[in-house]
Structure formats: C-alpha cells, structure tokens
Design an enzyme around this catalytic site. Structure first.
Site, short mmCIF file in Angstrom:
data_model
loop_
_atom_site.label_atom_id
_atom_site.label_comp_id
_atom_site.label_asym_id
_atom_site.label_seq_id
_atom_site.Cartn_x
_atom_site.Cartn_y
_atom_site.Cartn_z
N LYS A 251 0.83 -1.21 0.00
CA LYS A 251 0.00 0.00 0.00
C LYS A 251 0.86 1.26 0.00
O LYS A 251 0.64 2.18 -0.81
CB LYS A 251 -0.92 0.00 1.22
N ASN A 252 1.84 1.33 0.90
CA ASN A 252 2.62 2.56 1.03
C ASN A 252 3.51 2.81 -0.19
O ASN A 252 3.80 3.97 -0.52
CB ASN A 252 3.47 2.52 2.30
N ASP B 147 4.07 0.89 11.79
CA ASP B 147 2.80 0.29 11.36
C ASP B 147 2.58 -1.10 11.94
O ASP B 147 1.46 -1.63 11.87
CB ASP B 147 2.73 0.22 9.83
N ASP C 262 -5.88 8.23 8.71
CA ASP C 262 -6.06 7.70 10.05
C ASP C 262 -6.00 8.78 11.11
O ASP C 262 -5.24 9.74 11.00
CB ASP C 262 -4.94 6.68 10.37
N ARG D 79 -5.17 10.38 2.62
CA ARG D 79 -3.88 10.85 3.12
C ARG D 79 -2.84 10.89 2.00
O ARG D 79 -2.04 11.82 1.90
CB ARG D 79 -3.41 9.93 4.24
#
EC number: 2.5.1.7
Length: 435
Positions: free
Chosen positions: A22-23, A320, A121, A97
């Site tokens: 994802k990142n 994370d 978040d 984000r």
C-alpha cells in the site's frame, strides 16, 4: 458502516500471499504524472486508499487502462490542471492521506501543485512541513488558505540545492525527490528516508531517465533532467501485511506459510517477532510459521531487563506493526514495553483489548506495558469498532484468537489497507463473515 462477525478460537492452516505494498503504491502511482509517456505498474493492491488515488488520477485527466488483476497502464499526456482548483478536488483530495504525494510530481513537471489538507487515520499529528520546506528550498513559493485548509506551491523553475530534512519522512522524501528529478542542477537530500518502498520509487525514476545516486542510504543526490520517459514497474509485497500474518499465526497457534515475501526487504521484522519467541523459518522466499503448541516466550535484554520494542525510521522497526506486536504480546509468556515514538494516538485502541481480558498498562500516549497470558487465559469475544487501519487488523487478529463470537464495526478502515481480507482468511480456515 460495515461489520465483521468472527467466530474465534479456530486454528488456521495453509498458504497466504501478501498483496502489493500500500505505502509503495501511493508513491509509485503519483510518479506517473512525471511523464507524458505510458507507465505500466503491476501488483497494485485492490484496496480503498489505492483505488481512491487511481480515481483522483483519472479525474486529473490521466488515461488509465486495467490490463489484469493488479496491473494498469497510465498515460499522463493531457493533465487537467484546472481540476486542481475545483471544489470537487477539494472534496476528493481531503478524503485520502496519500493525496499529498500528488504535489511533488505536479510541481516538478507543471510548476504548480495544490492539495486540500489530507485526511486518513486518526493516529496523531502527521506534519506536512517537511514536504513544503523541501519545495520552498527548490525555489517554489508557498501559500495556505486557512479557511479552506488548502495548500499550494508554484514555481516558474525549480533549482537544485542542498537540504537537510528536519525528519526522515518517507512521504516527504518521496515528494521532494519527485519534484527534484526535473529541477535544474543538483539536489542533495540529507537525512532522507531510505526504506524499501522509497528505494523502489527511486529505481523506477532512474529507469524513466532520472539521475539519482545514494539509493538505499540517507544521502540522496539528484541531477535534474529535462524530461522523463515511460517504464514498467512491479511493486513489492506489503511488509505490514506480512507482519500481520505472522502475528495471526502465532496468536491462533496455526501453521501458516506466507508466500513470496521478498525476505531481503523485510529488515527488522523477522528478528522483532523472534524476540517475542515466535518461530519463523525461511523457505526460499517464503516464511513458514509452525504451530506454536506450547506458546511463545518473550526474550529479555541480555542484562535481564524487560524487553522494549519501539519504532524508528528505516532500517528501524516500522511503526505500522507495533499494534500487531502489542496484540501478539498479550498471549506471550513474559512482559514487554511497547514504545510508539512516532504517533501519539496509535495505542489508544488498547481499551478494546482490556475489554477482551488482556493485561495492558497504558503508561502514556506513547508507551504500553503488556503482561502476557501465556495462553493460560484466552481473550474473550466482544463487540468493538476499528479506529484505524493498523488497530483494525490488530483487533481482528485478537478476535480470531478469542473464544466466542466477536463483532468489529467500521471495517471500512480495515478495507483501506487490506485486500479482500475476509475471503483470504476464509481460504485458510477462518470463520469470518462480512455483514
């Protein structure tokens, strides 16, 4: 608001393959704006945050074609810059984000970049200063509309310079790199982030024609070029998901194989889980976790003092995964201090674990002490609400290990970061239903 109903206390078995990272996706997808030529990207995760970003790119005028599962082509040869000033963009960009990552490539290629204050978040402050201070040092002018929470940077020409980042921000470094590759002259970035996903971005940019040296270190040197071309890129597996599956196997005393994990890019992750007493075996590029019939015991430091696990910029342990480590420790033998240095609200989900019978002392917003049950007392099923992506998956793992039926609300937070998680868990034996 969606809900998971989970029947816990079931041993799982089988193989699970991690999704694309994802990142990394949030950086790589924005980099397609740096060239008018076609860019093909593989292993893109099918998750809410990434799909929102793809939709944003399409609204910007990027031509997008889906070639297969996780594979897309992008062509940004007719970008609609007027959309950046529209009311719709202020709404769309605020909900993600990762939208901040659009600013660097837009500024580098078109001389302007705008973004509403991004959402994401609720895990504490995540400053944008590093991003914009870097753009200003490259020669951009900055403005901020307080009423609309709208940021903007503009420059007729960016000029390379030396900069020492105030923090090793991953997204800040990526954003500055994407602006600097098309700047005039040499840019030197010291205290740059160097995690694998940023290395992936830099390697992709080099294939597109950028000149970047120092990749993998905290000192990047970028020689600006006039234009970048197309390329093809495959994303790494998601290391946070890999860590989640390791924690799941331990908590449910399950025998699992995690496939194609890119071991060499996992950094501290295997060793931190081993400090909790969890057995991981490297089998080729897979992780094999045997059934922990007798549980797992937390190590002490060599002087006998209580183990502390904390996060740090890469190559330190990723923040994370601290939520996962905390949950896994609740059933370990021994005690551990979890020190979340980077975000001040990320440990606030422990009240849900207390409801389940865990022994956790929240010392302050950044530290929690966990006294493990050693499986002599199982967690109790309960009803809870997911506050963010990582706490959500941690609570899901807790529910899968608890006896009885648990309910997790607000699972949209989990869907933001984990692809078809209920289907994939059912495939290895979990009793989980999406309501």
């Amino acid at each position: 608001m969606g809900t998971f109903r989970i029947q816990g206390g079931i041993k799982l078995k089988g193989e699970i393959t991690p999704q694309g990272a994802k990142n990394e996706a949030l950086q790589i997808l924005c980099a397609v704006l740096l060239t008018p030529e076609k860019v093909t990207i593989h292993n893109i995760p099918d998750i809410v945050d990434v799909n929102k970003l793809i939709a944003l790119l399409e609204d910007l005028g990027v031509k997008i074609q889906k070639k297969g599962k996780g594979s897309y082509t992008f062509k940004a040869d007719d970008v609609n810059l007027e959309y950046l000033q529209s009311e719709q963009f202020k709404i769309d960009g605020r909900g993600l984000r990762g939208s901040i990552m659009l600013v660097g490539p837009l500024l580098g290629r078109f001389g302007q970049g705008f973004i509403p204050k991004p959402g994401g978040d609720k895990i504490g402050r995540r400053r944008l200063d590093t991003h914009f201070e870097g753009f200003i040092k490259l020669g951009a002018s900055f403005r901020y509309n307080k009423e609309e929470h709208f940021y903007g940077v503009e420059a007729k020409e960016l000029t390379g310079t030396y900069m020492l980042l105030d923090e090793a921000s991953v997204t800040g470094t990526a954003n500055i790199v994407m602006a600097a590759v098309l700047a005039k002259g040499t840019t030197t970035i010291y205290n740059a982030a160097c995690e694998p996903y940023l290395q992936q971005l830099c390697k992709m940019l080099v294939r597109m024609g950028a000149k970047i040296t120092g990749i993998g270190s905290n000192l990047l040197t970028i020689e600006g070029v006039e234009a970048l071309g197309g390329t093809e890129h495959t994303m790494l597996p998601d290391m946070i998901e890999i860590g989640s599956w390791v924690g799941l196997a331990a908590m449910t005393k399950s025998e699992l194989t995690i496939k194609n994990v890119s071991w060499d890019d996992l950094g501290q992750i295997p060793s931190v889980f081993r400090k909790l007493g969890i057995t991981l075996e490297r089998r080729g590029d897979d992780i094999y976790i045997p059934e922990h019939k007798d549980g797992y015991e937390i190590q002490n430091f060599i002087d006998g003092s209580i183990m502390t696990i904390s996060d740090a910029p890469w190559p330190g342990f990723t923040p994370d995964l601290l939520s996962i480590i905390l949950v896994v420790a609740t059933q370990a033998k021994g005690e551990v201090v979890i020190h979340q240095k980077m975000f001040e609200s990320r440990l606030f989900f422990v009240d849900k674990l207390l409801d389940m019978g865990a022994k956790v002392i929240l010392c302050d917003p950044h530290r929690a002490t966990v006294i493990g049950h050693d499986f002599k007392s199982t967690l109790k099923a309960t009803t809870m609400t997911s506050p963010d992506i990582r706490a959500g998956i941690s609570l899901l793992i807790a529910a899968l290990s608890a006896k009885g039926t648990s309910t997790i609300h607000n699972i949209e937070q989990i869907d933001r970061g984990y692809e078809n998680i209920d289907e994939r868990l059912r495939a290895i034996g979990a009793d989980i239903v999406r309501i």
